[in-house]
Design a protein around this motif. Structure first.
Motif, mmCIF file in Angstrom:
data_model
loop_
_atom_site.group_PDB
_atom_site.id
_atom_site.type_symbol
_atom_site.label_atom_id
_atom_site.label_comp_id
_atom_site.label_asym_id
_atom_site.label_seq_id
_atom_site.Cartn_x
_atom_site.Cartn_y
_atom_site.Cartn_z
ATOM 1 N N VAL A 42 0.864 -1.184 0.000
ATOM 2 C CA VAL A 42 0.000 0.000 0.000
ATOM 3 C C VAL A 42 0.898 1.232 0.000
ATOM 4 O O VAL A 42 1.751 1.389 0.874
ATOM 5 C CB VAL A 42 -0.889 0.002 1.266
ATOM 6 N N ASP A 43 0.736 2.102 -1.000
ATOM 7 C CA ASP A 43 1.492 3.349 -1.042
ATOM 8 C C ASP A 43 0.532 4.508 -0.814
ATOM 9 O O ASP A 43 -0.296 4.813 -1.676
ATOM 10 C CB ASP A 43 2.210 3.492 -2.391
ATOM 11 N N LEU A 44 0.623 5.092 0.373
ATOM 12 C CA LEU A 44 -0.217 6.246 0.693
ATOM 13 C C LEU A 44 0.535 7.491 0.234
ATOM 14 O O LEU A 44 1.391 8.013 0.944
ATOM 15 C CB LEU A 44 -0.468 6.314 2.206
ATOM 16 N N ASP A 136 10.877 2.149 4.361
ATOM 17 C CA ASP A 136 10.925 3.495 3.801
ATOM 18 C C ASP A 136 10.853 3.442 2.274
ATOM 19 O O ASP A 136 11.253 2.469 1.640
ATOM 20 C CB ASP A 136 12.079 4.336 4.370
ATOM 21 N N GLU A 137 10.252 4.489 1.706
ATOM 22 C CA GLU A 137 9.883 4.468 0.283
ATOM 23 C C GLU A 137 11.075 4.216 -0.660
ATOM 24 O O GLU A 137 10.983 3.352 -1.529
ATOM 25 C CB GLU A 137 9.142 5.757 -0.086
ATOM 26 N N PRO A 138 12.197 4.938 -0.508
ATOM 27 C CA PRO A 138 13.307 4.687 -1.452
ATOM 28 C C PRO A 138 13.874 3.274 -1.344
ATOM 29 O O PRO A 138 14.299 2.697 -2.351
ATOM 30 C CB PRO A 138 14.360 5.736 -1.087
ATOM 31 N N VAL A 153 16.016 8.844 -7.443
ATOM 32 C CA VAL A 153 15.392 10.155 -7.304
ATOM 33 C C VAL A 153 13.890 9.938 -7.481
ATOM 34 O O VAL A 153 13.460 9.467 -8.531
ATOM 35 C CB VAL A 153 15.932 11.149 -8.364
ATOM 36 N N ASP A 154 13.100 10.209 -6.447
ATOM 37 C CA ASP A 154 11.651 9.968 -6.491
ATOM 38 C C ASP A 154 10.932 11.311 -6.521
ATOM 39 O O ASP A 154 10.942 12.054 -5.542
ATOM 40 C CB ASP A 154 11.236 9.153 -5.258
ATOM 41 N N ILE A 155 10.321 11.617 -7.678
ATOM 42 C CA ILE A 155 9.638 12.905 -7.816
ATOM 43 C C ILE A 155 8.134 12.659 -7.843
ATOM 44 O O ILE A 155 7.563 12.225 -8.837
ATOM 45 C CB ILE A 155 10.135 13.663 -9.059
HETATM 46 MG MG MG Z 1 5.368 8.662 -3.683
#
Ligand code: MG
Ligand code: ATP
Length: 280
Positions: A42-44, A136-138, A153-155
Motif C-alpha cells: 500500500v502506497d499512501l 521506507d519508500e526509497p 530520485v523519487d519525484i
Molecule cells: Mg510517492
C-alpha cells in the motif's frame, strides 16, 4: 555501468508494463487459488493511494489506485479518508481475485519517524489487513529495481526525494519541496488557470510540447537539487521514479542539468508501490 543501468530498467519495465495492463482493470494477470499466499503493498501518496497484489514469487497479479488528498508531504493528514479509500481498493481487488487479502505492507518517506510509521500501520489495519511491515519508500523502490549501488530520485506530487545506496544500504537521503504540484503551479500561473485546469492540461499528451516548454525550469530545478544533494557527482546509476516525470523529454533535460546520465523506467509512479508489496 551503462549496461548494468539498462538491464535494471529493462527488467523493471517488464513488471511495470504488466502492472500497467491490469491496474484498475477488471481482471488479474492470472487466476488465483485460495491456497496461495499473496503479498500486498500500500502506497499512501500525496496524490494517490496505490495498492499492489503480488504472488509469493513477486509476480504481478493485480493493482488499483484512487486519487486522494488524504496525505500531505508524505504524512497522513486525513485518517478516515485514507482508510475509506483503502477499504474500497481492498474490496475491489478481492472481488477480482476471488480471494481475500489478509496482510499488507506500507511505507513512509525516510526520516519521518516512528510516529508516521504507526499511522500508516493504523490505516492499513483499519482497512482490514494485518500490517506486516512499514519500510521506507526509497528502500522499497531500490528493492524493486534491484539497485545495490546508485541513486534513486523519487519525484512525486510534493517533493523530490534523493536516496543514495551503497552495497544495498541506504547511506544518504534528502527530500526537497519541489514536485509535480510545482509544475502544475507554474502552468497555472503562466496561463492564469486554476490548479485543476492546469493539472488536466499537464497530463494532456497532445499538449506535451507546450507543457514541457513551460515547466522545463522546474525540471532543471529538480536536477539542481539532485546535483547539490550529491555534491555534483551522483552515484551512478541514477534512476528517476515518481509520477511527476511522465514527460518524453524529462530525462534528457534532467540529465543535461544534472551533468550525469539518468534513466527512467516505464510507469515510474508504480515503482515504489510494487517495491512495497515485495516486503509483505
Ligand atoms: Mg510517492
Ligand atoms: N501523466 C502525467 N503527466 C505529468 N504528471 C503526472 C502524470 N501523472 C501523474 N503526474 C504527476 O505526478 C505527481 C504524483 O506522483 P506520484 O504518484 O509518484 O506521487 P505520490 O506518491 O502520490 O506523492 P508523494 O510521493 O509526493 O507523496 C502529481 O504531481 C501528478 O500531477
Amino acid at each position: 555501468m551503462i549496461a548494468e543501468k539498462q538491464d535494471l530498467v529493462t527488467t523493471a519495465n517488464q513488471k511495470l508494463d504488466q502492472f500497467a495492463q491490469v491496474v484498475n482493470g477488471d481482471q488479474a494477470t492470472r487466476p488465483v487459488t485460495d491456497q496461495e499466499t499473496l503479498k500486498v503493498g500500500v502506497d499512501l501518496g500525496t496524490s494517490s493511494i496505490v495498492m499492489v497484489v503480488l504472488d509469493h514469487d513477486d509476480n504481478v497479479l493485480y493493482g488499483n489506485f484512487e486519487y486522494d488528498h488524504a496525505v500531505r508531504d508524505g504524512l497522513v493528514v486525513n485518517f478516515m479518508d485514507s482508510v475509506r479509500i483503502l477499504m474500497r481498493l481492498k474490496q475491489q481487488a478481492e472481488e477480482i481475485l476471488g480471494v481475500s487479502l489478509a496482510t499488507a505492507s506500507g511505507a513512509i518517506p525516510p526520516g519521518t519517524g516512528e510516529g508516521s510509521a504507526k499511522i500508516v500501520a493504523n490505516v492499513i489495519e483499519s482497512a482490514g489487513f494485518t500490517c506486516s511491515a512499514v519500510v521506507d519508500e526509497p528502500t522499497a523502490a531500490a528493492k524493486f529495481l534491484h539497485l545495490e549501488n546508485g541513486t534513486v530520485v523519487d519525484i512525486g506530487g510534493g517533493t523530490t526525494g534523493i536516496s543514495i545506496f551503497k552495497d544495498d544500504q541506504l547511506t544518504y537521503v534528502t527530500d526537497e519541496a519541489t514536485g509535480g504540484s510545482h509544475m502544475t503551479m507554474v502552468l497555472a500561473g503562466h496561463n492564469h488557470w486554476d490548479m485543476a485546469q492546469a493539472e488536466a492540461f499537464k497530463r494532456d499528451t497532445t499538449k506535451e510540447l507546450e507543457v514541457f516548454a513551460t515547466i522545463r525550469p522546474v525540471v532543471e530545478k529538480m536536477a539542481a537539487i539532485t546535483r547539490a544533494a550529491t555534491q555534483g557527482e551522483p552515484q551512478e546509476p541514477v534512476i528517476v521514479v515518481g509520477g511527476a516525470i511522465n514527460f518524453k523529454d524529462f530525462i534528457k533535460t534532467f540529465s543535461q542539468a544534472l551533468g550525469a546520465p539518468a534513466s527512467k523506467p516505464d510507469f515510474p509512479q508504480f515503482v515504489t508501490p510494487i517495491g512495497i508489496a515485495m516486503y509483505d
